[in-house]
Design an enzyme around this catalytic site. Structure first.
Site, PDB file in Angstrom:
ATOM      1  N   PRO A 103       0.828  -1.204   0.000  1.00 49.51           N
ATOM      2  CG  PRO A 103      -0.807  -1.588   1.605  1.00 49.51           C
ATOM      3  CD  PRO A 103       0.519  -2.093   1.121  1.00 49.51           C
ATOM      4  CD  GLU A 104       3.169   2.688  -4.376  1.00 50.38           C
ATOM      5  OE1 GLU A 104       2.941   3.770  -4.962  1.00 50.38           O
ATOM      6  OE2 GLU A 104       3.756   1.743  -4.930  1.00 50.38           O
TER       7      GLU A 104
ATOM      8  CE  LYS B 150       4.740   4.274   0.817  1.00 49.22           C
ATOM      9  NZ  LYS B 150       5.581   3.189   0.239  1.00 49.22           N
TER      10      LYS B 150
ATOM     11  NE  ARG C 175      11.249  -0.560  -3.974  1.00 50.61           N
ATOM     12  CZ  ARG C 175      10.659   0.286  -3.146  1.00 50.61           C
ATOM     13  NH1 ARG C 175       9.962   1.300  -3.628  1.00 50.61           N
ATOM     14  NH2 ARG C 175      10.748   0.124  -1.839  1.00 50.61           N
TER      15      ARG C 175
END
Length: 272
Positions: free
Chosen positions: A2-3, A58, A262
């Site tokens: 989750p960002e 976050k 990434r």
């Protein structure tokens, strides 16, 4: 993971339920998360009224009179509001913490247990001085801030966006999408990006995050909002997870590379 948009979607879904309501009790079934749930956490929150819920990066910050409990969703965490039937809905294997209110249950689920549930007492000072929050980048950020903090840095502009000390809450999906909207190639050295280009990037980041929040975030694997619904921003991505597919603007094949372990996606024609 989750960002920022997913965390903000969660906050907006939860706050109308919990603000002004008292926690009747807390059930901690799994204390060993990324960091241990503090000893006595359930007792500290019993009968406490939740005053408000805010977001910093976050992290979700739930304020009560005695302090704040802090929730981080980690890689696979979700917070859902469930009806408090008699009995409450039975917890599943990965449902680690319940906050029981009179009419509903706020349930924290985290299959990989990289999330966190922490406590910051009011007598320890402002919650934003907590060690996990104090080093986060500025919100909201500006082009001038991006430009100033990247002078002399040879790291790529995409990796600078992900670092967290300049821009807070922009993860892998939204970094790739923002760089596309700004027309900046992700491999460009952060220190070589001009102020006008950072102005375009700052606008692109804000617009991308706003669009993602409006669409309920992105659901690639685990994320659901507080109502159990998946986000759908990923369906409209320009470049993310579209390697080999035609660019929605120019038709050139989207490329995929690896930066800092990434995946990065970009259009070789639209991004220079």
């Amino acid at each position: 993971m989750p960002e920022l948009p997913e965390v903000e979607v969660t906050r907006r879904g939860i706050e109308p339920f919990v603000a002004g309501r008292r926690v009747e009790r807390v059930d901690v079934r799994t204390a060993m998360l990324r960091w241990p749930v503090p000893a006595g956490f359930a007792e500290m929150l019993r009968s406490r009224e939740v005053l408000r819920v805010e977001r910093r990066g976050k992290y979700l910050l739930f304020e009560v009179d005695a302090g704040w409990f802090i929730v981080h969703l980690g890689m696979t965490g979700t917070l859902r509001v469930l009806p408090n039937d008699a009995p409450p809905p039975a917890p599943a294997k990965h449902d680690h913490v319940d906050w029981i209110f009179d009419e509903f249950v706020l349930r924290f689920r985290d299959p990989r247990r990289f999330g966190a549930v922490l406590w910051h007492p009011r007598d320890a000072g402002d919650v934003h001085a907590h060690p996990l929050l104090a080093s986060l980048g500025v919100e909201p950020f500006s082009a001038a801030l991006l430009f100033g903090r990247t002078r002399g840095r040879t790291v790529s502009v995409k990796q600078a966006l992900l670092a967290g000390d300049i821009v807070v809450g922009v993860g892998n999906i939204y970094a790739s999408e923002s760089l596309f909207r700004a027309g900046i190639r992700p491999t460009t050295a952060a220190g070589r990006v001009s102020l006008p280009r950072y102005e375009r990037l700052a606008d692109a980041v804000r617009a991308t995050l706003a669009d993602a929040i409006e669409r309920g975030g992105s659901t690639l694997r685990d994320f659901v909002g507080s109502n159990g619904e998946s986000g759908y921003f990923q369906l409209d991505c320009f470049v993310y997870d579209r390697a080999g597919e035609p660019c929605r603007v120019c038709g050139a094949p989207i490329r995929q590379i690896v930066q800092g372990q990434r995946s990065t996606y970009f259009c070789p024609n639209c991004q220079r």
